[in-house]
Each structure stands twice: as structure tokens, then as C-alpha cells.
Design a protein around this motif. Structure first.
Motif, PDB file in Angstrom:
ATOM      1  N   TYR A 155       0.831  -1.210   0.000  1.00 44.76           N
ATOM      2  CA  TYR A 155       0.000   0.000   0.000  1.00 44.76           C
ATOM      3  C   TYR A 155       0.863   1.257   0.000  1.00 44.76           C
ATOM      4  O   TYR A 155       0.544   2.245  -0.663  1.00 44.76           O
ATOM      5  CB  TYR A 155      -0.949   0.011   1.197  1.00 44.76           C
ATOM      6  N   ARG A 156       1.970   1.230   0.734  1.00 40.67           N
ATOM      7  CA  ARG A 156       2.876   2.383   0.762  1.00 40.67           C
ATOM      8  C   ARG A 156       3.426   2.654  -0.634  1.00 40.67           C
ATOM      9  O   ARG A 156       3.444   3.800  -1.103  1.00 40.67           O
ATOM     10  CB  ARG A 156       4.026   2.130   1.753  1.00 40.67           C
ATOM     11  N   LYS A 157       3.841   1.592  -1.311  1.00 40.26           N
ATOM     12  CA  LYS A 157       4.395   1.748  -2.661  1.00 40.26           C
ATOM     13  C   LYS A 157       3.339   2.221  -3.654  1.00 40.26           C
ATOM     14  O   LYS A 157       3.647   3.002  -4.557  1.00 40.26           O
ATOM     15  CB  LYS A 157       5.036   0.441  -3.115  1.00 40.26           C
ATOM     16  N   LEU A 158       2.087   1.732  -3.485  1.00 41.95           N
ATOM     17  CA  LEU A 158       1.003   2.206  -4.352  1.00 41.95           C
ATOM     18  C   LEU A 158       0.790   3.709  -4.193  1.00 41.95           C
ATOM     19  O   LEU A 158       0.433   4.394  -5.148  1.00 41.95           O
ATOM     20  CB  LEU A 158      -0.308   1.484  -4.034  1.00 41.95           C
ATOM     21  N   LYS A 159       1.027   4.207  -2.992  1.00 48.15           N
ATOM     22  CA  LYS A 159       0.902   5.646  -2.728  1.00 48.15           C
ATOM     23  C   LYS A 159       2.172   6.400  -3.106  1.00 48.15           C
ATOM     24  O   LYS A 159       2.267   7.605  -2.886  1.00 48.15           O
ATOM     25  CB  LYS A 159       0.591   5.895  -1.246  1.00 48.15           C
ATOM     26  N   LYS A 160       3.155   5.649  -3.636  1.00 44.17           N
ATOM     27  CA  LYS A 160       4.437   6.229  -4.053  1.00 44.17           C
ATOM     28  C   LYS A 160       5.117   6.978  -2.898  1.00 44.17           C
ATOM     29  O   LYS A 160       5.630   8.083  -3.056  1.00 44.17           O
ATOM     30  CB  LYS A 160       4.264   7.137  -5.269  1.00 44.17           C
ATOM     31  N   MET A 161       5.085   6.345  -1.725  1.00 46.78           N
ATOM     32  CA  MET A 161       5.690   6.921  -0.524  1.00 46.78           C
ATOM     33  C   MET A 161       6.922   6.106  -0.139  1.00 46.78           C
ATOM     34  O   MET A 161       6.959   4.902  -0.340  1.00 46.78           O
ATOM     35  CB  MET A 161       4.697   6.879   0.652  1.00 46.78           C
ATOM     36  N   THR A 162       7.889   6.780   0.433  1.00 46.06           N
ATOM     37  CA  THR A 162       9.041   6.085   1.006  1.00 46.06           C
ATOM     38  C   THR A 162       8.692   5.696   2.442  1.00 46.06           C
ATOM     39  O   THR A 162       7.715   6.202   3.016  1.00 46.06           O
ATOM     40  CB  THR A 162      10.286   6.995   1.025  1.00 46.06           C
ATOM     41  N   GLN A 163       9.514   4.837   3.023  1.00 48.92           N
ATOM     42  CA  GLN A 163       9.319   4.493   4.429  1.00 48.92           C
ATOM     43  C   GLN A 163       9.444   5.751   5.290  1.00 48.92           C
ATOM     44  O   GLN A 163       8.693   5.923   6.252  1.00 48.92           O
ATOM     45  CB  GLN A 163      10.335   3.435   4.870  1.00 48.92           C
ATOM     46  N   GLU A 164      10.358   6.624   4.931  1.00 48.84           N
ATOM     47  CA  GLU A 164      10.564   7.853   5.689  1.00 48.84           C
ATOM     48  C   GLU A 164       9.333   8.754   5.625  1.00 48.84           C
ATOM     49  O   GLU A 164       8.937   9.351   6.635  1.00 48.84           O
ATOM     50  CB  GLU A 164      11.807   8.612   5.178  1.00 48.84           C
ATOM     51  N   GLU A 165       8.729   8.862   4.447  1.00 49.71           N
ATOM     52  CA  GLU A 165       7.537   9.706   4.301  1.00 49.71           C
ATOM     53  C   GLU A 165       6.361   9.149   5.112  1.00 49.71           C
ATOM     54  O   GLU A 165       5.651   9.903   5.777  1.00 49.71           O
ATOM     55  CB  GLU A 165       7.146   9.823   2.823  1.00 49.71           C
ATOM     56  N   LEU A 166       6.189   7.835   5.072  1.00 51.31           N
ATOM     57  CA  LEU A 166       5.121   7.224   5.851  1.00 51.31           C
ATOM     58  C   LEU A 166       5.380   7.417   7.343  1.00 51.31           C
ATOM     59  O   LEU A 166       4.481   7.779   8.106  1.00 51.31           O
ATOM     60  CB  LEU A 166       4.978   5.737   5.516  1.00 51.31           C
ATOM     61  N   ALA A 167       6.614   7.203   7.749  1.00 52.94           N
ATOM     62  CA  ALA A 167       6.981   7.382   9.157  1.00 52.94           C
ATOM     63  C   ALA A 167       6.683   8.808   9.616  1.00 52.94           C
ATOM     64  O   ALA A 167       6.149   9.021  10.710  1.00 52.94           O
ATOM     65  CB  ALA A 167       8.465   7.056   9.357  1.00 52.94           C
ATOM     66  N   SER A 168       7.002   9.777   8.789  1.00 57.14           N
ATOM     67  CA  SER A 168       6.763  11.175   9.126  1.00 57.14           C
ATOM     68  C   SER A 168       5.270  11.455   9.319  1.00 57.14           C
ATOM     69  O   SER A 168       4.870  12.145  10.255  1.00 57.14           O
ATOM     70  CB  SER A 168       7.334  12.074   8.029  1.00 57.14           C
TER      71      SER A 168
END
Length: 164
Positions: free
Chosen positions: A11-24
């Protein structure tokens, strides 16, 4: 069966987010996100709720480990529903992160076919245009229900069609 960690990563990759962006977004460390995605730990309930909101999926869809694949099967003639009681369900997850869920009564599709209707283009993508509604209806008439079609495009689009 997909684990919670696998789903979070997908799901994170589908949203084109990095782990850092999700963590933030979640006010956690990127190491926490990495641990979740590698199934070394799981997020607390409030974070799971935030994840479901960020990914635009239900909590059930996010955390359950059941296979969501409904295998197509043929129903015996005496157990079949009338076409008027059946639905065509279309699930589209685009590579751009868009999600479309259509629930169409088969009676509406049957009427639409009589006037020359075809599957629409969704969000500028022609993934559904190639679906032959007449063939789908013939399969239904023969008693086939469940997942009829699953398409994965090179662009990351995912389309599933069910009859229930």
C-alpha cells in the motif's frame, strides 16, 4: 497469504511513498516502518487506524490474513440465482494510486448491452474497454460466479471482476 507487513509495504508503494515519508505522517521512526514491513513488529491500534486512512482501505482489508481471492465456480442449475439478483463487481487499483469500486446489477448490464453499451474508460485508462460483456453474461448464464477476470498491467494497474 499476505502478511500485515507485506500489505503495508504494498500500500505504501502504491501511494508512491518512502518508508521515511510514511513514518513522518505517522510520527514514528522509519525503522518502525521497516520493522512492520519485515513482520518483526506490528503497529499499535491507533496507528493501524491511521494507516487504513492513509491507504484508503478498511482495517479489515489491512489486517486480516485471509486470502481475498474468490475462486470462480459453477453453480448447479437448481441453486443459481436469477440474473436480476446478481451483481457484477469491478475492483480497480491504478498504478497512480486511484481506487475504483463498481457494483453493477447484472440486469442493468443486460439492458445496457441491448442498447449497445460497452465497458467504460476509467480515469483515461482503457483497461476495461476490452472486456466483452456478452462473454461475461454467457459465463453467468452457464452458472459461473466468483472472480472471472484478474488483470495486472505493466503500468501497475490491477483490475478484478467478480460476479455474485
Amino acid at each position: 497469504m499476505k502478511t500485515l507487513g507485506t500489505k503495508i509495504a504494498e500500500y505504501r508503494k502504491l501511494k508512491k511513498m518512502t518508508q521515511e515519508e510514511l513514518a513522518s505522517k505517522l510520527n514514528v521512526s522509519s525503522q518502525a516502518v521497516s520493522k512492520w514491513e519485515n513482520d518483526l513488529s506490528i503497529p499499535d491500534l491507533p496507528i493501524l487506524i491511521e494507516l487504513s486512512d492513509i491507504f484508503n482501505v478498511s482495517l479489515d482489508e489491512l489486517i486480516r490474513q485471509k486470502e481475498d481471492v474468490e475462486v470462480a465456480r459453477v453453480v448447479e442449475p437448481q441453486l443459481r440465482k436469477s440474473v436480476d439478483q446478481m451483481m457484477l463487481k469491478v475492483v480497480i487499483d491504478s498504478g497512480d494510486g486511484d481506487k475504483v469500486r463498481l457494483n453493477l446489477p447484472l440486469s442493468l448490464i443486460k439492458t445496457g448491452m441491448e442498447i449497445g453499451m460497452s465497458m467504460p474508460e476509467i480515469n483515461g485508462k482503457a483497461a476495461l474497454k476490452g472486456i466483452d460483456l456478452e462473454k461475461v453474461m454467457k459465463l453467468v448464464d452457464q452458472g459461473l460466479v466468483g472472480k472471472l477476470i484478474e488483470i495486472e498491467s505493466a503500468d501497475g494497474d490491477h483490475v478484478e471482476i467478480f460476479v455474485e
